[in-house]
Design a protein around this motif. Structure first.
Motif, PDB file in Angstrom:
ATOM      1  N   LYS A 364       0.808  -1.215   0.000  1.00 54.24           N
ATOM      2  CA  LYS A 364       0.000   0.000   0.000  1.00 54.24           C
ATOM      3  C   LYS A 364       0.847   1.274   0.000  1.00 54.24           C
ATOM      4  O   LYS A 364       0.333   2.354  -0.301  1.00 54.24           O
ATOM      5  CB  LYS A 364      -0.939   0.016   1.213  1.00 54.24           C
ATOM      6  N   TYR A 368      -0.072   4.783  -1.800  1.00 49.52           N
ATOM      7  CA  TYR A 368      -0.340   5.913  -0.912  1.00 49.52           C
ATOM      8  C   TYR A 368       0.492   7.130  -1.305  1.00 49.52           C
ATOM      9  O   TYR A 368      -0.023   8.251  -1.403  1.00 49.52           O
ATOM     10  CB  TYR A 368      -0.043   5.492   0.524  1.00 49.52           C
ATOM     11  N   PRO A 515      -6.154   4.549  -0.921  1.00 46.79           N
ATOM     12  CA  PRO A 515      -5.212   3.419  -0.930  1.00 46.79           C
ATOM     13  C   PRO A 515      -5.051   2.746   0.432  1.00 46.79           C
ATOM     14  O   PRO A 515      -4.719   1.564   0.498  1.00 46.79           O
ATOM     15  CB  PRO A 515      -3.902   4.067  -1.392  1.00 46.79           C
ATOM     16  N   GLY A 518      -7.377  -0.033   0.692  1.00 48.74           N
ATOM     17  CA  GLY A 518      -7.210  -1.112  -0.266  1.00 48.74           C
ATOM     18  C   GLY A 518      -7.929  -0.881  -1.570  1.00 48.74           C
ATOM     19  O   GLY A 518      -8.047  -1.784  -2.390  1.00 48.74           O
TER      20      GLY A 518
END
Length: 521
Positions: A364, A368, A515, A518
């Motif tokens: 992630k 991000y 983000p 998910g």
């Protein structure tokens, strides 16, 4: 502004409540504009939660004879002033009768008003601190604009939210409910309309109003919700039970109502923080951060299966509270300054590595940073601080709006009453003192009290009054009509009001934190 009756301010205002007559005091209008308003401080809505009533459900206050003075703030559940912890001045006041309300009204007589809109405010403080006696929570500006304002107290920490097998669960939540019942029963006598009540709160108070919005038992007590920097505070029973056992062990008492009642409030305050630490000690700061983000607070509204029947987001998905209009949002950098003192130590450590230590999975991190180029440009301390804000507060906005949309769809499918809209905002004006739009900064703008105490400590010597005028006026509009004066948030447009200098409306103002959930930004 609603037309107001002119009162004789040489005579102290008196109002008859269901329990008896209270005498308040007149105040000059804030900023010298408009008519005076009346304040009634420390009106008890419940008996003092001491002796046999400690760890009990709140009991409505007994009637009194004669006239009760309501000219000074009542005792607070907060027992120590947390001047070094909170940015909001929230005094502690000694005394036993800690369950009380403060009422601020421009029309302290039911015959003088057709019924004004009402805002009930619940303070923050992580469910362990905070005080309704803050001068920032004074309703003078809302009164000037035709809104009756009420601030309420509730039991804090273990006394309010600790899980005790032979005591009622969620005593702090029961306090909220009884205070709101008091409003329903009495607010007309202060010029308010019990059928136009908006509940509002900031931080843990924002979490409180979300909890109430998701509770079947609370639906008759309010008509709208304004949530400021709120995060859902659901606590699972096993975690609450573990905390209670640990606290009893530290205190050397049985984990029973009698055992805990043998401890003073001061002793419990000493132990409840230690009881929340892992058995092997508090751990390193970033590990603690990751645990807090993953687990949330240990003291707060507990999913008890009865009063709080299920997780709040699950309730929203089922359509609970779907008929109530909601405004919610956060500041851009709630806790971004948390690691500022560690800037020097962290400057040579890659930010991606530190985010991993804080609990953000590798998969992630790239998404991000791609969605938040401003965060990617920050130093390590700034990036991790902003991640704290996003993980704890800004993702909460998306979780709530997504759950509300699911609930609206469920309600439509079942043929239920049409769902009410949700409006989303961001507070983006950065403090010249802290260089961030940080936690608590927006509160004096919401209350339009930039002339209050300690404002310069958080907002500088010359905070923009025009921004306070704007934010406060739009809050008044929502409380008065149930409609916020900017485009509603929908799955397609995701319109977001940005309070700044200048303010604006943008699309998908929280897209950068998707983000972390998910999903694609």
């Amino acid at each position: 502004m609603t037309e107001q009756t002119v009162f004789d301010t040489t005579v102290a205002p008196e109002v008859r409540t269901a329990a008896g007559v209270v005498r308040g005091l007149w105040r000059s209008p804030r900023g010298g504009h408009g008519l005076p308003s009346a304040a009634f401080h420390g009106i008890p809505f419940a008996e003092a939660p001491v002796g046999p009533l400690r760890f009990a459900a709140p009991v409505p206050h007994a009637p009194w004879e004669g006239v009760r003075d309501a000219i000074e703030m009542g005792p607070t559940p907060q027992r120590q002033t947390l001047a070094e912890i909170t940015l909001i001045p929230e005094p502690s006041i000694e005394g036993d009768s800690t369950l009380n309300v403060n009422v601020f009204t421009p029309t302290p007589a039911s015959a003088a008003s057709a019924g004004l809109p009402v805002m009930v405010y619940i303070h923050g403080g992580g469910y362990t601190a905070g005080s309704p006696a803050s001068p920032w929570y004074d309703g003078a500006s809302f009164n000037r604009d035709g809104v009756v304002t009420v601030s309420i107290s509730y039991r804090l920490g273990f006394d309010g939210f600790g899980c005790i097998d032979d005591a009622p669960d969620n005593r702090g939540v029961l306090d909220w409910l009884l205070a709101l019942e008091w409003v329903q029963q009495n607010i007309a006598a202060f010029g308010g309309d019990p059928e136009r009540v908006t509940i509002s709160g900031q931080s843990a108070g924002g979490g409180a109003v979300l909890t109430l919005l998701g509770m079947e038992a609370a639906q008759h007590l309010f008509t709208g919700v304004y949530c400021i920097s709120g995060a859902v505070g659901d606590v699972q029973r096993p975690r609450a039970q573990q905390l209670a056992r640990r606290l009893a062990e530290l205190a050397g008492v049985p984990a029973t109502r009698e055992g805990f009642a043998s401890l003073s409030e001061e002793r419990i305050l000493e132990l409840q923080q230690k009881a929340q630490e892992p058995a092997d000690g508090p751990g390193k700061p970033l590990e603690m951060l990751g645990r807090m983000i993953a687990e949330g607070l240990a003291l707060g509204p507990m999913i008890d299966g009865e009063l709080v029947q299920r997780a709040t987001l699950e309730s929203f998905k089922l359509g609970v509270g779907a008929d109530k209009p909601l405004v919610l949002g956060a500041t851009d950098d709630e806790f971004s300054m948390a690691l500022d003192e560690a800037k020097g130590k962290l400057r040579f450590i890659p930010k991606s590595f530190m985010l991993g230590k804080a609990g953000l999975a590798k998969a992630k991190r790239k998404a991000y940073f791609a969605a938040n180029p401003d965060v990617a440009r920050r130093d390590t301390a700034g990036a991790v601080g902003r991640y704290m804000t996003d993980a704890m507060f800004r993702t909460a906005v998306l979780k709530v709006t997504d759950a509300r949309e699911a609930g609206a769809a469920a309600a439509a499918k079942s043929g239920a009453t049409a769902s009410a809209p949700t409006w989303v905002y961001r507070f983006s004006w950065a403090s010249p003192v802290y260089k961030y739009a940080m936690h608590c900064l927006d509160v004096p703008f919401f209350f339009d009290c930039l002339d209050s105490v300690k404002i310069d400590a958080v907002a500088g010597a010359n905070p923009p009054q025009a921004l306070a005028d704007e934010l406060h006026a739009e809050a008044v509009a929502f409380v008065s009509t149930g409609v916020a004066p900017w485009p509603k948030y929908t799955d397609n447009a995701r319109a977001t009001r940005v309070f700044d200098v200048p303010s604006s409306v943008i699309a998908d103002g929280y897209g950068g934190v998707r983000p972390l959930l998910g999903a694609a930004a």
